[in-house]
Design a protein around this motif. Structure first.
Motif, PDB file in Angstrom:
ATOM      1  N   GLU A   1      -4.062   6.284  -6.449  1.00  0.00           N
ATOM      2  CA  GLU A   1      -5.363   5.279  -5.930  1.00  0.00           C
ATOM      3  C   GLU A   1      -6.358   5.363  -7.321  1.00  0.00           C
ATOM      4  O   GLU A   1      -6.798   4.391  -7.730  1.00  0.00           O
ATOM      5  CB  GLU A   1      -6.215   5.839  -5.132  1.00  0.00           C
ATOM      6  N   LYS A   2      -6.327   6.538  -8.173  1.00  0.00           N
ATOM      7  CA  LYS A   2      -7.079   6.598  -9.352  1.00  0.00           C
ATOM      8  C   LYS A   2      -6.620   5.681 -10.232  1.00  0.00           C
ATOM      9  O   LYS A   2      -7.303   5.134 -11.102  1.00  0.00           O
ATOM     10  CB  LYS A   2      -7.094   8.022  -9.916  1.00  0.00           C
ATOM     11  N   ALA A   3      -5.259   5.682 -10.443  1.00  0.00           N
ATOM     12  CA  ALA A   3      -4.672   4.624 -11.552  1.00  0.00           C
ATOM     13  C   ALA A   3      -4.810   3.433 -11.276  1.00  0.00           C
ATOM     14  O   ALA A   3      -5.175   2.447 -12.120  1.00  0.00           O
ATOM     15  CB  ALA A   3      -3.274   5.216 -11.819  1.00  0.00           C
ATOM     16  N   LEU A   4      -4.910   2.980  -9.889  1.00  0.00           N
ATOM     17  CA  LEU A   4      -4.897   1.873  -9.346  1.00  0.00           C
ATOM     18  C   LEU A   4      -6.424   1.392 -10.028  1.00  0.00           C
ATOM     19  O   LEU A   4      -6.533   0.178 -10.144  1.00  0.00           O
ATOM     20  CB  LEU A   4      -4.731   1.650  -7.995  1.00  0.00           C
TER      21      LEU A   4
ATOM     22  N   LEU B   1      -7.556  -1.631 -12.408  1.00  0.00           N
ATOM     23  CA  LEU B   1      -8.612  -2.967 -12.098  1.00  0.00           C
ATOM     24  C   LEU B   1      -9.858  -2.966 -12.729  1.00  0.00           C
ATOM     25  O   LEU B   1     -10.170  -3.917 -13.227  1.00  0.00           O
ATOM     26  CB  LEU B   1      -8.894  -2.875 -10.660  1.00  0.00           C
ATOM     27  N   LYS B   2     -10.395  -1.715 -13.259  1.00  0.00           N
ATOM     28  CA  LYS B   2     -11.479  -1.769 -13.642  1.00  0.00           C
ATOM     29  C   LYS B   2     -11.262  -1.994 -15.232  1.00  0.00           C
ATOM     30  O   LYS B   2     -12.324  -2.895 -15.890  1.00  0.00           O
ATOM     31  CB  LYS B   2     -12.333  -0.281 -13.775  1.00  0.00           C
ATOM     32  N   THR B   3     -10.471  -1.545 -16.140  1.00  0.00           N
ATOM     33  CA  THR B   3     -10.055  -1.904 -17.277  1.00  0.00           C
ATOM     34  C   THR B   3      -9.424  -3.284 -17.577  1.00  0.00           C
ATOM     35  O   THR B   3      -8.875  -3.453 -19.034  1.00  0.00           O
ATOM     36  CB  THR B   3      -9.412  -0.631 -18.156  1.00  0.00           C
ATOM     37  N   LYS B   4      -8.876  -3.947 -16.506  1.00  0.00           N
ATOM     38  CA  LYS B   4      -8.151  -5.115 -16.644  1.00  0.00           C
ATOM     39  C   LYS B   4      -6.832  -4.866 -17.384  1.00  0.00           C
ATOM     40  O   LYS B   4      -6.283  -5.654 -17.955  1.00  0.00           O
ATOM     41  CB  LYS B   4      -8.803  -6.223 -17.301  1.00  0.00           C
ATOM     42  N   LYS B   5      -5.981  -3.644 -16.790  1.00  0.00           N
ATOM     43  CA  LYS B   5      -4.932  -3.369 -17.396  1.00  0.00           C
ATOM     44  C   LYS B   5      -3.768  -3.726 -16.172  1.00  0.00           C
ATOM     45  O   LYS B   5      -4.085  -3.801 -15.181  1.00  0.00           O
ATOM     46  CB  LYS B   5      -4.748  -2.159 -17.919  1.00  0.00           C
TER      47      LYS B   5
ATOM     48  N   THR C   1       0.696  -1.053   0.013  1.00  0.00           N
ATOM     49  CA  THR C   1      -0.195   0.168  -0.010  1.00  0.00           C
ATOM     50  C   THR C   1       0.770   1.213  -0.016  1.00  0.00           C
ATOM     51  O   THR C   1       0.511   2.304  -0.657  1.00  0.00           O
ATOM     52  CB  THR C   1      -0.945   0.110   1.190  1.00  0.00           C
ATOM     53  N   VAL C   2       2.004   1.223   0.706  1.00  0.00           N
ATOM     54  CA  VAL C   2       2.854   2.353   0.975  1.00  0.00           C
ATOM     55  C   VAL C   2       3.474   2.668  -0.593  1.00  0.00           C
ATOM     56  O   VAL C   2       3.800   3.650  -1.104  1.00  0.00           O
ATOM     57  CB  VAL C   2       4.030   2.121   1.834  1.00  0.00           C
ATOM     58  N   GLN C   3       3.670   1.559  -1.217  1.00  0.00           N
ATOM     59  CA  GLN C   3       4.278   1.779  -2.729  1.00  0.00           C
ATOM     60  C   GLN C   3       3.437   2.424  -3.677  1.00  0.00           C
ATOM     61  O   GLN C   3       3.796   3.211  -4.324  1.00  0.00           O
ATOM     62  CB  GLN C   3       4.423   0.392  -3.164  1.00  0.00           C
TER      63      GLN C   3
END
Length: 560
Positions: A323-326, A330-334, A316-318
């Motif tokens: 958060e937006k990019a994460l 996850l949503k676009t499976k990339k 999480t620290v990394q």
């Protein structure tokens, strides 16, 4: 038998009227259903009230550490008779052992005593007279706050709220400074546009504008304190041939007031940055050593507090701050992001593009450890952070140099590393192959060579045959064993000589026959070529006829 009961208001000594009740633990709570029935089991002998909260805190901390406080010593000396009282019932076993060592008084603490204490607590208001319930509740709340503060060992240096506010203010100041400087450059650019191109530093530009005012004063103004000599000369030359418009004194005054604001804000920013560095080194020295003061402060600010950051795992620290990019990934499976705020750390910045992900992962793991030490450890040094930083720098050096050696402990890890990180062999392109000029070393091929190429002969030359036969003869001679008797050795040598002579004669005959046949073949081919040339018509044949003739000649040569 006496019972020592501890409350937030003071110490209470009860006398146990019926000792047989301790043997019946299961039905003991029935005896404390009403205040009257509770009074028949225990009776208050003495209640020692605390004078203030500090005394209550001192007594409670002493009890927590298993020591006897001063107020408890007074009560026991005054009201407990060693000769008459054989036992003292105590809730805490540590406190009981301390009393036993100090007063040589037998203390008892077991499950039956704990059950009795619970029953007394249920009817405490009726058993202790002269102490209102509101007062008891207020004293309990005050003691709870005091004890919590004492346990935390409250220190003003450990307030992370100041760091969160300071780093947020620093970001706000940077935005305001950028807006002010942009406005100042644009405003003064109408009057002296060349100055913005000569001076790139924002603070220096503002100071120069404040000194010179209108460009007409540039020749008379002294800029040696702000600018070096070369740039000062360029500014003065540009002022003489400037293409800017003329502006009034009021405009210059307003621009200079804006310059004063910019200088003040920039000075305050440097002061605030120094304060932030000092606070970070006082509060999180290991984290500051690893990732730097600004990145560390932003991580704390993003998590909310140092304790919250210490609770986060390294993964999480990394990606903290990304958060937006994460969630988009996850949503676009990339692919998920490899770094967040930690990207701006010095160690990640030093690494190459392909190693940035690895470096951010390793740095996040070490930063998580350092944060936990800073938040929960008592030592205020930065040795752990310095050690981890040295290890990470060494690892980065290995990754950047590309040395294929074991990174982790096992041989499997080494093999895996070699599989994916192997250095390919360097192959050089032959530059001579680009040349289109004919080389002078090429000799003209003879007719015999052309005939051989056409026929596709791959026969060995006689010299090669001779060499081969000689080698075979030598090998056969070496392989034959030598016997110990002299007579047998002589016979063997004679046989070998005969064999050699026979083999050499056979080779000579074969070579002579082959040479004769080769000469005959070459002569025949020459004659055929001559015939074909004499029989051919004088007229030039067409391209199709030529091709057919060539094919026939090749077929005839092969048949022969």
């Amino acid at each position: 038998m006496l019972v020592l009961f501890e409350t937030a208001a003071g110490y209470a000594l009860f006398k146990l009227l019926d000792e047989s009740k301790l043997k019946e633990i299961d039905n003991l709570y029935h005896e404390f259903d009403t205040p009257e029935s509770a009074g028949r089991v225990v009776k208050l002998k003495h209640f020692e009230k605390f004078a203030d909260t500090t005394e209550a805190l001192a007594a409670t901390t002493a009890a927590v550490e298993g020591k006897v406080s001063k107020s408890l010593k007074k009560v026991l000396k005054k009201y407990v008779d060693k000769e008459l009282q054989d036992k003292l019932l105590v809730a805490d076993a540590k406190l009981g052992s301390a009393i036993k060592d100090k007063f040589n008084l037998q203390c008892l603490s077991n499950t039956a005593v704990q059950e009795l204490m619970r029953c007394i607590r249920s009817q405490l208001d009726s058993l202790i007279t002269g102490l209102p319930k509101k007062e008891m509740t207020a004293m309990a709340l005050g003691l709870a706050h005091s004890l919590s503060r004492y346990k935390l060992k409250f220190s003003p240096d450990k307030i992370d709220t100041m760091i969160v506010q300071a780093v947020s203010l620093l970001d706000d100041l940077d935005k305001e400074l950028n807006n002010y400087i942009m406005r100042c450059r644009e405003w003064y650019g109408w009057h002296f546009p060349e100055l913005g191109k000569i001076i790139t530093d924002n603070v220096v530009f503002v100071k120069v504008v404040k000194i010179i005012g209108t460009r007409d004063n540039t020749a008379n103004s002294d800029l040696s304190d702000v600018l070096p000599e070369e740039i000062e000369e360029k500014v003065k030359e540009a002022a003489e041939i400037s293409m800017g418009t003329e502006i009034s004194e009021d405009d210059i005054l307003n621009i200079q007031n804006l310059c004063d604001q910019v200088i003040e804000i920039s000075n305050y920013r440097t002061q605030l940055y120094d304060y932030l560095k000092a606070r970070m080194m006082a509060m999180a020295p290991n984290l500051t050593t690893l990732v730097g003061d600004l990145v560390g402060a932003r991580l704390i600010s993003h998590a909310g507090s140092l304790i919250n950051l210490a609770k986060h795992p390294a993964s999480t620290v990394q990606i903290l701050g990304a958060e937006k990019a994460l969630f988009r990934a996850l949503k676009t499976k990339k692919d998920t992001p490899k770094y967040g705020l930690i990207y701006h750390a010095q160690l990640v910045g030093q690494s190459s593009t392909k190693n940035k992900g690895k470096m951010s992962r390793m740095l996040a793991a070490k930063a998580a450890l350092a944060t936990r030490v800073d938040a929960l450890g008592e030592d205020g040094n930065f040795t752990l952070g310095a050690e981890h930083k040295a290890k990470l720098e060494a690892r980065l050096r290995i990754l950047e140099e590309g040395n294929i050696r074991r990174i982790s402990g096992t041989a499997k890890a080494k093999a895996r590393f070699e599989k994916y990180q192997g250095v390919s062999e360097i192959q050089q392109y032959p530059a001579a192959a680009d040349s289109t000029l004919p080389s002078s070393s090429k000799r003209k091929r003879t007719e015999s060579e052309t005939v051989k190429e056409e026929l596709g002969t791959t026969q060995e030359t006689p010299n090669q045959k001779k060499k081969k036969i000689k080698k075979e003869v030598d090998i056969s001679i070496k392989e034959e064993p030598v016997e110990e008797n002299n007579v047998e050795v002589e016979n063997v040598q004679k046989k070998k000589k005969k064999k050699k002579q026979v083999l050499i004669e056979e080779v000579k005959q074969e070579v002579e026959v082959k040479e004769e046949t080769n000469e005959v073949d070459i002569e025949k081919k020459k004659k055929k070529k001559k015939r074909s040339e004499s029989e051919a018509p004088t007229e030039e044949p067409t391209s199709e006829k030529k091709k057919k003739k060539k094919k026939r000649d090749v077929i005839e040569a092969k048949d022969e």
